[in-house]
Design an enzyme around this catalytic site. Structure first.
Site, PDB file in Angstrom:
ATOM      1  N   ASN A  74       1.026  -1.153  -0.096  1.00  0.00           N
ATOM      2  CA  ASN A  74      -0.026  -0.057  -0.071  1.00  0.00           C
ATOM      3  C   ASN A  74       0.883   1.304   0.009  1.00  0.00           C
ATOM      4  O   ASN A  74       0.859   1.934  -0.702  1.00  0.00           O
ATOM      5  CB  ASN A  74      -0.912  -0.083   1.296  1.00  0.00           C
ATOM      6  CG  ASN A  74      -1.937   0.910   1.283  1.00  0.00           C
ATOM      7  OD1 ASN A  74      -2.262   1.472   2.145  1.00  0.00           O
ATOM      8  ND2 ASN A  74      -2.803   0.926   0.234  1.00  0.00           N
ATOM      9  N   LYS A 123       3.762   4.650  17.435  1.00  0.00           N
ATOM     10  CA  LYS A 123       2.261   5.121  17.091  1.00  0.00           C
ATOM     11  C   LYS A 123       1.253   3.979  16.780  1.00  0.00           C
ATOM     12  O   LYS A 123       0.110   4.238  17.043  1.00  0.00           O
ATOM     13  CB  LYS A 123       2.418   6.503  16.428  1.00  0.00           C
ATOM     14  CG  LYS A 123       2.733   6.374  14.875  1.00  0.00           C
ATOM     15  CD  LYS A 123       1.715   5.560  14.023  1.00  0.00           C
ATOM     16  CE  LYS A 123       2.762   5.417  12.683  1.00  0.00           C
ATOM     17  NZ  LYS A 123       1.788   4.608  11.828  1.00  0.00           N
ATOM     18  N   ARG A 166      -4.793   1.571   9.744  1.00  0.00           N
ATOM     19  CA  ARG A 166      -4.998   0.320   9.710  1.00  0.00           C
ATOM     20  C   ARG A 166      -5.266  -0.215  10.986  1.00  0.00           C
ATOM     21  O   ARG A 166      -6.003  -1.134  11.473  1.00  0.00           O
ATOM     22  CB  ARG A 166      -4.287  -0.681   8.637  1.00  0.00           C
ATOM     23  CG  ARG A 166      -4.289  -0.194   7.308  1.00  0.00           C
ATOM     24  CD  ARG A 166      -3.420  -0.759   6.290  1.00  0.00           C
ATOM     25  NE  ARG A 166      -1.772  -0.128   6.669  1.00  0.00           N
ATOM     26  CZ  ARG A 166      -0.830  -0.738   6.125  1.00  0.00           C
ATOM     27  NH1 ARG A 166      -0.932  -1.305   4.920  1.00  0.00           N
ATOM     28  NH2 ARG A 166       0.347  -0.290   6.701  1.00  0.00           N
ATOM     29  N   ASN A 167      -4.243   0.167  11.899  1.00  0.00           N
ATOM     30  CA  ASN A 167      -4.241  -0.279  13.314  1.00  0.00           C
ATOM     31  C   ASN A 167      -5.313  -0.021  14.087  1.00  0.00           C
ATOM     32  O   ASN A 167      -5.996  -0.744  14.748  1.00  0.00           O
ATOM     33  CB  ASN A 167      -2.909   0.044  13.924  1.00  0.00           C
ATOM     34  CG  ASN A 167      -1.550  -0.502  13.440  1.00  0.00           C
ATOM     35  OD1 ASN A 167      -1.307  -1.657  13.564  1.00  0.00           O
ATOM     36  ND2 ASN A 167      -0.622   0.094  12.335  1.00  0.00           N
TER      37      ASN A 167
HETATM   38  N1  LIG Z   1       0.079   1.903   4.309  1.00  0.00           N
HETATM   39  C1  LIG Z   1       0.116   3.080   4.716  1.00  0.00           C
HETATM   40  O1  LIG Z   1      -0.432   3.843   4.810  1.00  0.00           O
HETATM   41  C2  LIG Z   1       1.683   3.269   5.322  1.00  0.00           C
HETATM   42  C3  LIG Z   1       2.383   2.335   5.819  1.00  0.00           C
HETATM   43  N2  LIG Z   1       3.640   2.599   6.445  1.00  0.00           N
HETATM   44  C4  LIG Z   1       4.473   1.675   6.490  1.00  0.00           C
HETATM   45  O2  LIG Z   1       5.237   1.299   5.468  1.00  0.00           O
HETATM   46  C5  LIG Z   1       5.634  -0.211   5.420  1.00  0.00           C
HETATM   47  C6  LIG Z   1       5.334  -0.924   4.423  1.00  0.00           C
HETATM   48  O3  LIG Z   1       3.761  -1.018   4.423  1.00  0.00           O
HETATM   49  P1  LIG Z   1       2.829  -1.279   3.154  1.00  0.00           P
HETATM   50  O4  LIG Z   1       3.510  -0.852   1.924  1.00  0.00           O
HETATM   51  O5  LIG Z   1       1.610  -0.484   3.436  1.00  0.00           O
HETATM   52  O6  LIG Z   1       2.752  -2.881   3.235  1.00  0.00           O
HETATM   53  P2  LIG Z   1       1.401  -3.636   3.106  1.00  0.00           P
HETATM   54  O7  LIG Z   1       0.724  -3.586   4.577  1.00  0.00           O
HETATM   55  O8  LIG Z   1       0.371  -3.240   1.972  1.00  0.00           O
HETATM   56  O9  LIG Z   1       1.924  -5.154   2.897  1.00  0.00           O
HETATM   57  C7  LIG Z   1       1.854  -5.831   1.804  1.00  0.00           C
HETATM   58  C8  LIG Z   1       3.128  -6.132   1.338  1.00  0.00           C
HETATM   59  O10 LIG Z   1       3.907  -7.075   1.701  1.00  0.00           O
HETATM   60  C9  LIG Z   1       4.547  -7.867   0.809  1.00  0.00           C
HETATM   61  N3  LIG Z   1       4.479  -9.374   1.214  1.00  0.00           N
HETATM   62  C10 LIG Z   1       3.855 -10.379   1.448  1.00  0.00           C
HETATM   63  N4  LIG Z   1       4.454 -11.238   1.857  1.00  0.00           N
HETATM   64  C11 LIG Z   1       5.718 -11.096   1.807  1.00  0.00           C
HETATM   65  C12 LIG Z   1       6.820 -12.031   2.071  1.00  0.00           C
HETATM   66  N5  LIG Z   1       6.869 -13.326   2.400  1.00  0.00           N
HETATM   67  N6  LIG Z   1       8.145 -11.331   1.661  1.00  0.00           N
HETATM   68  C13 LIG Z   1       8.212 -10.118   1.159  1.00  0.00           C
HETATM   69  N7  LIG Z   1       6.976  -9.487   1.056  1.00  0.00           N
HETATM   70  C14 LIG Z   1       5.805  -9.738   1.375  1.00  0.00           C
HETATM   71  C15 LIG Z   1       3.218  -7.985  -0.158  1.00  0.00           C
HETATM   72  O11 LIG Z   1       3.653  -8.418  -1.520  1.00  0.00           O
HETATM   73  C16 LIG Z   1       2.769  -6.563  -0.145  1.00  0.00           C
HETATM   74  O12 LIG Z   1       3.687  -5.773  -1.332  1.00  0.00           O
HETATM   75  C17 LIG Z   1       5.196  -0.661   6.994  1.00  0.00           C
HETATM   76  O13 LIG Z   1       6.307  -0.432   7.740  1.00  0.00           O
HETATM   77  C18 LIG Z   1       4.166   0.228   7.256  1.00  0.00           C
HETATM   78  O14 LIG Z   1       3.889   0.407   8.735  1.00  0.00           O
HETATM   79  C19 LIG Z   1       4.004   3.895   6.265  1.00  0.00           C
HETATM   80  C20 LIG Z   1       3.239   5.067   6.385  1.00  0.00           C
HETATM   81  C21 LIG Z   1       1.953   4.880   5.628  1.00  0.00           C
HETATM   82  O1  LIG Z   2       1.826   5.004   9.220  1.00  0.00           O
HETATM   83  C1  LIG Z   2       0.723   5.302   8.597  1.00  0.00           C
HETATM   84  C2  LIG Z   2       0.149   6.625   8.462  1.00  0.00           C
HETATM   85  O2  LIG Z   2       1.124   7.554   8.610  1.00  0.00           O
HETATM   86  C3  LIG Z   2      -0.601   4.208   8.400  1.00  0.00           C
HETATM   87  O3  LIG Z   2      -0.966   3.554   9.648  1.00  0.00           O
HETATM   88  P1  LIG Z   2      -1.490   2.093   9.527  1.00  0.00           P
HETATM   89  O4  LIG Z   2      -0.441   1.174   9.287  1.00  0.00           O
HETATM   90  O5  LIG Z   2      -2.075   2.021  10.865  1.00  0.00           O
HETATM   91  O6  LIG Z   2      -2.369   2.195   8.271  1.00  0.00           O
END
Ligand SMILES: NC(=O)C1=CN([C@@H]2O[C@H](COP(=O)(O)OP(=O)(O)OC[C@H]3O[C@@H](n4cnc5c(N)ncnc54)[C@H](O)[C@@H]3O)[C@@H](O)[C@H]2O)C=CC1
Ligand SMILES: O=C(CO)COP(=O)(O)O
Length: 385
Positions: free
Chosen positions: A35, A234, A299-300
């Site tokens: 995401n 957080k 999401r949390n």
């Molecule tokens: N989604 C948001 O709004 C935000 C997320 N974050 C942080 O960014 C980081 C990445 O989060 P997202 O991109 O949202 O991920 P996500 O929550 O969408 O996770 C899914 C990802 O994990 C991958 N995945 C699944 N199994 C896997 C495996 N075995 N090995 C490697 N990858 C695998 C999937 O292919 C997909 O790309 C996290 O630390 C999150 O806390 C930070 C700011 C905003």
């Molecule tokens: O880090 C985030 C917004 O800054 C997203 O939080 P969540 O992983 O709880 O969706």
């Protein structure tokens, strides 16, 4: 014995001779395509396209390959220019290229952006070790920490240790779907210049040009510990706020949980990473702003809200609601619990500990006010159930 004083960030930047740029055009890769991973890759592709002297236009994005609606996710991204599984409905620039092979994705890239749920980092670093550009620099967009029984390490430090490359971090009040829709937000990048910094290297200017958009404002700081700790912790607080909102305790209760959460985040920094700055927690997007946004729309928060409303377990709700995305606060709550228990510091973190007990030991959400009154300690089990 006299020692040479360390140069400040500004002094080093002033000494840069931009005629001797060695690393440009920088080649950028996103290791991660969830995401947030896809959203940040989109931002970078918009900026590399607009700055061809500084960046190679193509941004590569490593995709953990999977089938989605009968097609490979990489094919969907490269042909339809949309990540239909993790960021549906958002048009991606056509200079963003999905690559299923991790080593092929990072090949020749000298800016590596890590953006995956933190439980997958270790496996990825093992594969990357010895297989990256020797002068690469990195930014971690992960919100998490690595915790062992007695200590805590920043994920950016793990990346540096495992790969031998300098790594900063990016975090802020950045719900991916809002940023992807180009709604205004701010972010914080912590990037202290490395000791082997050379002219033309990755610096504030390059980082700003890579990440800043009219809708995504970048502020660059040096406090990598503060930004990392705030980003990770957080997520636990957001679970607490989701619990009380799910029970419809009202706005005041949510504000209390956020206030207590902020204090515990700062306390954690003081105890485990004393170089973290209170100002980062209180003034930066990565601090109080991210706390607020995650506690209202993340999401949390949503997962905990649904737990409180339905009585289902965290894992059940994560599976039902998140379609393969991950709520990092669940893992972080467990990791922090183990650490503070081993260090006999549980009493310093009553909110984090209570959230852990609710999540994993069936303790009633009703315990929270007792915790806020300091009448409860984890050794008193009679409030559970
Ligand atoms: N989604 C948001 O709004 C935000 C997320 N974050 C942080 O960014 C980081 C990445 O989060 P997202 O991109 O949202 O991920 P996500 O929550 O969408 O996770 C899914 C990802 O994990 C991958 N995945 C699944 N199994 C896997 C495996 N075995 N090995 C490697 N990858 C695998 C999937 O292919 C997909 O790309 C996290 O630390 C999150 O806390 C930070 C700011 C905003
Ligand atoms: O880090 C985030 C917004 O800054 C997203 O939080 P969540 O992983 O709880 O969706």
């Amino acid at each position: 014995m006299t020692t040479t004083p360390k140069k400040t960030h500004i002094q080093m930047l002033n000494e840069v001779n931009y005629n001797s740029i060695e690393m440009a055009p920088f080649r950028v890769v996103s290791v991660g395509s969830g995401n947030w991973g896809t959203c940040v890759a989109k931002i970078m592709a918009e900026n590399t396209r607009e700055n061809p002297l500084l960046f190679n236009q193509e941004v590569k994005m490593w995709v953990y390959e999977e089938e989605f609606e009968g097609r490979k996710l990489t094919d969907i991204i490269n042909e339809d220019h949309v990540n239909a599984k993790y960021l549906p409905g958002i048009k991606l620039p056509d200079n963003l290229k999905a690559v299923p092979d991790l080593l092929e994705a990072v090949k020749d890239c000298n800016i590596i952006i890590f953006n995956i749920p933190h439980q997958f980092l270790e496996g990825i670093l093992k594969q990357l070790k010895g297989n990256i550009h020797p002068k690469a620099r990195a930014i971690s967009c992960l919100k998490g920490l690595r915790v062992d029984e007695n200590d805590v390490e920043l994920l950016s430090d793990i990346i540096t240790k495992e790969l031998g490359i300098h790594c900063g971090c990016l975090a802020g009040a950045n719900l991916a779907i809002e940023v992807a829709n180009q709604k205004f937000s701010e972010t914080t990048i912590a990037y202290p210049l490395p000791s082997d910094y050379v002219a033309g290297d990755l610096d504030d200017t390059v980082l700003y040009t890579l990440f800043h958009r009219p809708y995504f404002h970048v502020h660059i700081v040096e406090d990598i510990s503060g930004v990392s700790i705030a980003g990770a912790l957080k997520n636990i607080v957001a679970i607490g706020v989701g619990f009380v909102d799910g029970l419809q305790w009202g706005e005041n209760a949510k504000a209390s949980i956020m206030r207590r959460g902020l204090l515990e985040m700062i306390k954690f920094g003081e105890l485990f990473k004393p170089d973290s700055k209170v100002a980062t927690f209180c003034q930066e997007s990565a601090g109080v702003a991210d706390l607020f946004t995650t506690c209202t729309g993340g999401r949390n928060f949503k997962l905990a809200y649904r737990m409180a409303q339905t009585g289902k377990s965290a894992n059940e709700i994560e599976e039902e609601m998140l379609n393969g995305q991950s709520a990092q606060g669940l893992i972080t709550a467990k990791e922090i619990h183990e650490l503070v228990k081993n260090r006999r510091l549980t009493d310093e973190f009553p909110l984090f500990e209570t959230i852990y007990q609710i999540l994993f030991h069936g303790v009633s959400i009703g315990i929270l006010p007792y915790m806020l009154e300091n009448k409860w300690s984890v050794s008193k089990p009679n409030y559970s159930g």
